[in-house]
Design an enzyme around this catalytic site. Sequence first.
Site, PDB file in Angstrom:
ATOM      1  N   LYS A  78       0.847  -1.200   0.000  1.00 50.38           N
ATOM      2  CA  LYS A  78       0.000   0.000   0.000  1.00 50.38           C
ATOM      3  C   LYS A  78       0.878   1.243   0.000  1.00 50.38           C
ATOM      4  CE  LYS A  78      -3.721   2.226   2.643  1.00 50.38           C
ATOM      5  NZ  LYS A  78      -4.818   2.006   3.582  1.00 50.38           N
ATOM      6  N   ASP A 183     -13.450   4.337  10.041  1.00 50.47           N
ATOM      7  CA  ASP A 183     -13.808   4.239   8.624  1.00 50.47           C
ATOM      8  C   ASP A 183     -14.287   2.809   8.389  1.00 50.47           C
ATOM      9  OD1 ASP A 183     -14.168   5.166   6.095  1.00 50.47           O
ATOM     10  OD2 ASP A 183     -12.065   5.115   5.509  1.00 50.47           O
TER      11      ASP A 183
HETATM   12  P1  ADP Z   1      -7.612   3.510   1.427  1.00 51.03           P
HETATM   13  O1  ADP Z   1      -7.076   3.945   2.764  1.00 51.03           O
HETATM   14  O2  ADP Z   1      -7.012   4.360   0.368  1.00 51.03           O
HETATM   15  O3  ADP Z   1      -9.090   3.384   1.383  1.00 51.03           O
HETATM   16  P2  ADP Z   1      -7.441   0.626   1.662  1.00 51.03           P
HETATM   17  O4  ADP Z   1      -6.438   0.092   2.623  1.00 51.03           O
HETATM   18  O5  ADP Z   1      -8.857   0.645   2.120  1.00 51.03           O
HETATM   19  O6  ADP Z   1      -6.984   2.073   1.158  1.00 51.03           O
HETATM   20  O7  ADP Z   1      -7.321  -0.202   0.328  1.00 51.03           O
HETATM   21  C1  ADP Z   1      -8.084   0.108  -0.831  1.00 51.03           C
HETATM   22  C2  ADP Z   1      -8.544  -1.168  -1.507  1.00 51.03           C
HETATM   23  O8  ADP Z   1      -7.417  -1.981  -1.840  1.00 51.03           O
HETATM   24  C3  ADP Z   1      -9.409  -2.035  -0.613  1.00 51.03           C
HETATM   25  O9  ADP Z   1     -10.755  -1.700  -0.705  1.00 51.03           O
HETATM   26  C4  ADP Z   1      -9.123  -3.428  -1.130  1.00 51.03           C
HETATM   27  O10 ADP Z   1      -9.915  -3.700  -2.251  1.00 51.03           O
HETATM   28  C5  ADP Z   1      -7.670  -3.340  -1.588  1.00 51.03           C
HETATM   29  N1  ADP Z   1      -6.762  -3.850  -0.545  1.00 51.03           N
HETATM   30  C6  ADP Z   1      -6.148  -3.123   0.407  1.00 51.03           C
HETATM   31  N2  ADP Z   1      -5.366  -3.891   1.187  1.00 51.03           N
HETATM   32  C7  ADP Z   1      -5.470  -5.143   0.725  1.00 51.03           C
HETATM   33  C8  ADP Z   1      -4.904  -6.417   1.101  1.00 51.03           C
HETATM   34  N3  ADP Z   1      -4.066  -6.536   2.115  1.00 51.03           N
HETATM   35  N4  ADP Z   1      -5.258  -7.496   0.376  1.00 51.03           N
HETATM   36  C9  ADP Z   1      -6.119  -7.395  -0.663  1.00 51.03           C
HETATM   37  N5  ADP Z   1      -6.670  -6.245  -1.063  1.00 51.03           N
HETATM   38  C10 ADP Z   1      -6.368  -5.126  -0.397  1.00 51.03           C
HETATM   39 MG    MG Z   2     -10.251   2.046   2.440  1.00 44.39          MG
END
Ligand code: ADP
Ligand code: MG
Length: 440
Positions: A78, A183
């Site tokens: 991320k 959130d």
């Molecule tokens: P943000 O803070 O920008 O909302 P998130 O952590 O919620 O970011 O991640 C955005 C999207 O990425 C999630 O809705 C999911 O679909 C995907 N995602 C994030 N982390 C993972 C993970 N560890 N494994 C699989 N998909 C992930």
């Molecule tokens: Mg998110």
Amino acid sequence: MHGGAYKNMKTLLRHKLTHHDSSKYDGFRLTNLGYDYLAIRTMVSRGLISGVGRQIGVGKESDIFEVVTPEGETMALKLHRLGRTSFRAVKSKRDYLKHRNSYSWLYLSRLAALKEYAFMKALGEHGFPVPRAVDWNRHCVLMTLVKGYPMVQVKNLSDPAKAFDTVLGLITRLAQHGLIHCDFNEFNLMIDDEENITMIDFPQMVSITHRNAEMYFDRDVECIFKFFGKRFNYSPPGIKMLKGPSDAENLDDDEEEGDGRPDFETVAGGEESLDKVLEASGFTRKDQETLEQFIENAEGEEDLSEEEEEEEEEEKEDDSENLQAENVDNISNAGGSFQKLTVDDRLDEEIDSSRDPQSLPVVSEENAATKPCFSLQDEGDESESGEEEDPKLQKRLEKTRNRAASHVKGGGRSRNSRNASKDKGGRRSRHVSTSSGYEF
Ligand code: ADP
Ligand code: MG
């Protein structure tokens, strides 16, 4: 500028790792791509990742990519992009500029990554269903890949009652440990085919001692009630659909009845508070305050008109010099394919610098807050509200994908042609940030 330094700066500019700005002052700023380069290179040097695959998420203020470890395990990386949303706010001339003056977005993205890593690690160690926090560097967090989908994509559940209890149980268990997610919604809850639930996305979490704790707690709870009601037509037993005032009178006023929502005062605290654990991670109370200030202000800034969005989209049409646009050409390959990354010091040699990625002569992000001449490259158009409907996400991903595809085909202002990346191991390879032709 001294000859050697000049050459180095020129190289960095050519690779779009820095940007020259002479509008207000004559200076250079680290671009998103430059910051990505430093962080990913560090991850590769640490032996944690060896390839990057498709983009799997575009969050409000992050990009998420599949990556592969040297052992062949697929993980998620991320990249925090705080300020992506606020960039719009700056543009719309609301009172965001004060943040810009006091903290660079580069610094805030780094704080968000540290916080996310620290929280994920602490939560995992206390038995919460979260991805395993593997490591972090700068604005990046490496974590295990969650199997399944964000709940927002799920149309039916075989056992909505079980899922609901699990999810509501998570909110209350967090509160018992002194935390509120803030959130907690269908975008940040992943569910697999067996209907196991994993919670993600922690940069906005707050302590139950926060002045607005109860409001945040109630909001998280409400999100779940609403989503389960609307999507699965589910509300927990004992919750009556109130038809008239006489029904309301018959309901008790204690914690689990009435409107059926758990009561913050009753559930908060009790278990070991994670605050201390978190402080030990290096994420201080001061860091928390800094981030909170930013996030709270950002919350009020998300309701831009379509018009403003369009305007920004247009302005940023050529903003393909970033990792997101450049490196999602695999997205259409739907997984399984990774761009191989190797620590190749060609670029380092080129800029005649130390090979220690931490000391590339760009900017020390630790100093970023006090060096306003370096700030994260503005980037507004790709911002994605996590709360938006999924089709919108798909639309954005599609757009990103198309841009990347046109780059691959040489349609855009591609830098591949100038610096074609070499194939490694017979596989056609483009690399993260390797549209400039270098590897990590
Ligand atoms: P943000 O803070 O920008 O909302 P998130 O952590 O919620 O970011 O991640 C955005 C999207 O990425 C999630 O809705 C999911 O679909 C995907 N995602 C994030 N982390 C993972 C993970 N560890 N494994 C699989 N998909 C992930
Ligand atoms: Mg998110």
